[in-house]
Write an enzyme that holds these catalytic residues in place. Sequence first.
Site, PDB file in Angstrom:
ATOM      1  CG  HIS A 113      -1.816  -1.002   1.307  1.00 35.09           C
ATOM      2  ND1 HIS A 113      -3.144  -1.080   0.605  1.00 35.09           N
ATOM      3  CD2 HIS A 113      -1.833  -2.365   1.873  1.00 35.09           C
ATOM      4  CE1 HIS A 113      -3.831  -2.183   0.690  1.00 35.09           C
ATOM      5  NE2 HIS A 113      -3.065  -2.982   1.603  1.00 35.09           N
ATOM      6  CB  SER A 137       4.676 -23.840   7.344  1.00 33.41           C
ATOM      7  OG  SER A 137       4.356 -24.987   6.971  1.00 33.41           O
ATOM      8  CB  ALA A 155       8.987 -23.297   7.992  1.00 33.74           C
ATOM      9  CB  THR A 160      13.034  -8.719   1.299  1.00 33.38           C
ATOM     10  OG1 THR A 160      14.550  -8.927   1.929  1.00 33.38           O
ATOM     11  CG2 THR A 160      12.348  -8.790   2.819  1.00 33.38           C
ATOM     12  CE  LYS A 161      18.204  -7.106   0.069  1.00 33.46           C
ATOM     13  NZ  LYS A 161      17.981  -5.697  -0.475  1.00 33.46           N
TER      14      LYS A 161
END
Length: 205
Positions: A113, A137, A155, A160-161
């Site tokens: 957002h 998971s 898990a 992020t990369k």
Amino acid sequence: MDKVSLFNKVDFWLFGTIINYFYPEYYRPKYGYQRYYILFFHYLIPQKLFRLNPKVKWPVHFTSKVIDPQNIKKGILCDPGDNLGNYIQATNGIFFGNNIEMGPGVKIISSNHKATNFRQHCKSKPIKIGNNVWVGSNAVVLPEVEIGDNVIIGAGSIVTKNIPANSIATGNPCKVIKIKEDYLEDFSKIKFNKKIPSKYIDFLH
């Protein structure tokens, strides 16, 4: 393949035909994967009758959510949202390869957002996930990430990369911890629930 039981044959005849009709993008082993009556009662009924993820063309568990499924492109042996508590948000697009499994609680989020307006999404590149990938998971895959072929995501990881092919990665943030051996399953021996489109033949062989 081992001899198919009468129960499995009847299950496919009664429920498998319905599943194949309502899920045109569902390609799995004809027998030995998921019981068709389970798909009917736990997936098809909630999706079509109770309108939970009604526009998705593959089975989604009633505890999971798939947003903007029209922006998802996927291969075979891959049904995003078919496990418990998955959240698949494809506002900016997600490309799934073939043979992808996701554990319960996995989140794949293609758009954040805007910081200045929470009702609007940021534009960004689609997420891309290659062939033969296991996402453990409660892992989270964030916008613009690319995951290569033959990868395991541990898990609880926060991806992020980009994660390169042939690797095992885990952690927050997710990092490669070792090289992964080749994936050796022989897909050519699988008898599928329906005819496989020609575009997937190379993958199977």
